[in-house]
Design a protein around this motif. Sequence first.
Motif, PDB file in Angstrom:
ATOM      1  N   ILE A   1       0.836  -1.206   0.000  1.00 53.34           N
ATOM      2  CA  ILE A   1       0.000   0.000   0.000  1.00 53.34           C
ATOM      3  C   ILE A   1       0.868   1.253   0.000  1.00 53.34           C
ATOM      4  CG2 ILE A   1      -1.666   1.337   1.344  1.00 53.34           C
ATOM      5  CD1 ILE A   1      -2.856  -1.331   2.229  1.00 53.34           C
ATOM      6  N   ALA A   2       1.906   1.272   0.833  1.00 57.98           N
ATOM      7  CA  ALA A   2       2.790   2.434   0.888  1.00 57.98           C
ATOM      8  C   ALA A   2       3.536   2.628  -0.432  1.00 57.98           C
ATOM      9  CB  ALA A   2       3.779   2.277   2.040  1.00 57.98           C
ATOM     10  N   THR A   3       3.956   1.538  -1.041  1.00 59.25           N
ATOM     11  CA  THR A   3       4.652   1.621  -2.323  1.00 59.25           C
ATOM     12  C   THR A   3       3.725   2.150  -3.413  1.00 59.25           C
ATOM     13  OG1 THR A   3       6.065  -0.229  -1.685  1.00 59.25           O
ATOM     14  CG2 THR A   3       5.957   0.297  -4.023  1.00 59.25           C
ATOM     15  N   THR A   4       2.477   1.706  -3.406  1.00 59.82           N
ATOM     16  CA  THR A   4       1.507   2.200  -4.387  1.00 59.82           C
ATOM     17  C   THR A   4       1.285   3.701  -4.215  1.00 59.82           C
ATOM     18  OG1 THR A   4       0.401   0.067  -4.435  1.00 59.82           O
ATOM     19  CG2 THR A   4      -0.850   1.953  -5.244  1.00 59.82           C
ATOM     20  N   ALA A   5       1.124   4.141  -2.987  1.00 61.87           N
ATOM     21  CA  ALA A   5       0.932   5.576  -2.739  1.00 61.87           C
ATOM     22  C   ALA A   5       2.162   6.366  -3.165  1.00 61.87           C
ATOM     23  CB  ALA A   5       0.623   5.813  -1.263  1.00 61.87           C
ATOM     24  N   GLY A   6       3.345   5.860  -2.837  1.00 63.39           N
ATOM     25  CA  GLY A   6       4.575   6.554  -3.222  1.00 63.39           C
ATOM     26  C   GLY A   6       4.774   6.595  -4.728  1.00 63.39           C
ATOM     27  N   TYR A   7       4.482   5.482  -5.388  1.00 61.14           N
ATOM     28  CA  TYR A   7       4.619   5.427  -6.844  1.00 61.14           C
ATOM     29  C   TYR A   7       3.634   6.384  -7.525  1.00 61.14           C
ATOM     30  CZ  TYR A   7       4.867   3.459 -11.538  1.00 61.14           C
ATOM     31  OH  TYR A   7       5.016   3.295 -12.885  1.00 61.14           O
ATOM     32  N   THR A   8       2.427   6.439  -7.032  1.00 63.47           N
ATOM     33  CA  THR A   8       1.429   7.353  -7.597  1.00 63.47           C
ATOM     34  C   THR A   8       1.842   8.801  -7.359  1.00 63.47           C
ATOM     35  OG1 THR A   8      -0.281   5.714  -7.175  1.00 63.47           O
ATOM     36  CG2 THR A   8      -1.023   7.956  -7.599  1.00 63.47           C
ATOM     37  N   TRP A   9       2.326   9.095  -6.154  1.00 65.09           N
ATOM     38  CA  TRP A   9       2.774  10.453  -5.843  1.00 65.09           C
ATOM     39  C   TRP A   9       3.954  10.836  -6.722  1.00 65.09           C
ATOM     40  CZ3 TRP A   9       7.597  11.901  -3.989  1.00 65.09           C
ATOM     41  CH2 TRP A   9       7.722  13.257  -3.699  1.00 65.09           C
ATOM     42  N   TRP A  10       4.918   9.922  -6.886  1.00 62.03           N
ATOM     43  CA  TRP A  10       6.112  10.227  -7.668  1.00 62.03           C
ATOM     44  C   TRP A  10       5.751  10.471  -9.147  1.00 62.03           C
ATOM     45  CZ3 TRP A  10      10.624  12.087  -6.938  1.00 62.03           C
ATOM     46  CH2 TRP A  10      11.577  12.036  -7.948  1.00 62.03           C
ATOM     47  N   GLY A  11       4.822   9.697  -9.673  1.00 60.81           N
ATOM     48  CA  GLY A  11       4.401   9.915 -11.055  1.00 60.81           C
ATOM     49  C   GLY A  11       3.773  11.284 -11.249  1.00 60.81           C
ATOM     50  N   THR A  12       2.982  11.706 -10.297  1.00 64.35           N
ATOM     51  CA  THR A  12       2.350  13.031 -10.368  1.00 64.35           C
ATOM     52  C   THR A  12       3.384  14.130 -10.167  1.00 64.35           C
ATOM     53  OG1 THR A  12       0.312  12.099  -9.493  1.00 64.35           O
ATOM     54  CG2 THR A  12       0.525  14.483  -9.402  1.00 64.35           C
ATOM     55  N   PHE A  13       4.272  13.933  -9.223  1.00 65.74           N
ATOM     56  CA  PHE A  13       5.289  14.934  -8.898  1.00 65.74           C
ATOM     57  C   PHE A  13       6.274  15.131 -10.047  1.00 65.74           C
ATOM     58  CE2 PHE A  13       9.481  15.946  -7.065  1.00 65.74           C
ATOM     59  CZ  PHE A  13       9.187  17.170  -6.504  1.00 65.74           C
ATOM     60  N   SER A  14       6.684  14.036 -10.674  1.00 68.93           N
ATOM     61  CA  SER A  14       7.691  14.133 -11.739  1.00 68.93           C
ATOM     62  C   SER A  14       7.143  14.790 -13.007  1.00 68.93           C
ATOM     63  CB  SER A  14       8.257  12.755 -12.060  1.00 68.93           C
ATOM     64  OG  SER A  14       7.246  11.917 -12.567  1.00 68.93           O
TER      65      SER A  14
ATOM     66  N   GLY B   1       4.949  17.273 -12.900  1.00 66.25           N
ATOM     67  CA  GLY B   1       4.649  18.660 -12.568  1.00 66.25           C
ATOM     68  C   GLY B   1       3.171  18.951 -12.445  1.00 66.25           C
ATOM     69  N   MET B   2       2.354  17.930 -12.413  1.00 65.58           N
ATOM     70  CA  MET B   2       0.909  18.113 -12.269  1.00 65.58           C
ATOM     71  C   MET B   2       0.565  18.330 -10.797  1.00 65.58           C
ATOM     72  SD  MET B   2      -0.344  15.151 -14.906  1.00 65.58           S
ATOM     73  CE  MET B   2      -2.001  15.243 -14.323  1.00 65.58           C
ATOM     74  N   PRO B   3      -0.584  18.939 -10.510  1.00 65.09           N
ATOM     75  CA  PRO B   3      -0.992  19.088  -9.117  1.00 65.09           C
ATOM     76  C   PRO B   3      -1.299  17.726  -8.478  1.00 65.09           C
ATOM     77  CG  PRO B   3      -2.665  19.983 -10.580  1.00 65.09           C
ATOM     78  CD  PRO B   3      -1.504  19.573 -11.432  1.00 65.09           C
ATOM     79  N   LEU B   4      -1.072  17.644  -7.188  1.00 66.37           N
ATOM     80  CA  LEU B   4      -1.274  16.398  -6.456  1.00 66.37           C
ATOM     81  C   LEU B   4      -2.764  16.067  -6.364  1.00 66.37           C
ATOM     82  CD1 LEU B   4       0.160  14.190  -4.840  1.00 66.37           C
ATOM     83  CD2 LEU B   4      -0.165  15.575  -2.810  1.00 66.37           C
ATOM     84  N   ASP B   5      -3.113  14.852  -6.729  1.00 67.28           N
ATOM     85  CA  ASP B   5      -4.503  14.405  -6.706  1.00 67.28           C
ATOM     86  C   ASP B   5      -4.643  13.339  -5.611  1.00 67.28           C
ATOM     87  OD1 ASP B   5      -7.111  13.831  -7.261  1.00 67.28           O
ATOM     88  OD2 ASP B   5      -6.714  12.825  -9.173  1.00 67.28           O
ATOM     89  N   MET B   6      -5.106  13.751  -4.437  1.00 71.76           N
ATOM     90  CA  MET B   6      -5.218  12.833  -3.301  1.00 71.76           C
ATOM     91  C   MET B   6      -6.274  11.761  -3.534  1.00 71.76           C
ATOM     92  SD  MET B   6      -2.938  13.401  -1.127  1.00 71.76           S
ATOM     93  CE  MET B   6      -3.515  12.462   0.251  1.00 71.76           C
ATOM     94  N   THR B   7      -7.294  12.068  -4.305  1.00 72.78           N
ATOM     95  CA  THR B   7      -8.328  11.069  -4.591  1.00 72.78           C
ATOM     96  C   THR B   7      -7.742   9.894  -5.355  1.00 72.78           C
ATOM     97  OG1 THR B   7      -9.938  12.859  -4.728  1.00 72.78           O
ATOM     98  CG2 THR B   7     -10.600  10.717  -5.599  1.00 72.78           C
ATOM     99  N   GLN B   8      -6.897  10.190  -6.325  1.00 75.22           N
ATOM    100  CA  GLN B   8      -6.259   9.135  -7.098  1.00 75.22           C
ATOM    101  C   GLN B   8      -5.359   8.277  -6.207  1.00 75.22           C
ATOM    102  OE1 GLN B   8      -3.567  10.535 -10.108  1.00 75.22           O
ATOM    103  NE2 GLN B   8      -3.638   8.616 -11.246  1.00 75.22           N
TER     104      GLN B   8
END
Length: 84
Positions: free
Chosen positions: A32-45, A47-54
């Motif tokens: 679960i933590a890896t999925t959240a981190g991977y999703t965050w990193w994809g959004t962060f890299s 330059g899109m705004p962070l989507d907490m729902t996703q």
Amino acid sequence: MQPTREIPRHEQLRMSTAKMPRVFWLIWIMAIATTAGYTWWGTFSTGMPLDMTQIMLRSAIVGLVGLIVITRIEARMAPWRFFK
């Protein structure tokens, strides 16, 4: 000299699988933590705004599938825990 006590086969299996739930829970939390981190990193890299729902939806789906898989594995490894 004391006589040795024979341990039945199912008792030996119970002793060897006593720590397995902890390992499964650790793997589940890491997934679960890896999925959240991977999703965050994809959004962060990108330059899109962070989507907490996703992040929450993907983590919830991985968590639900992980619980089902872990329960199936545990039921095959230690069925006496489920049929008392």
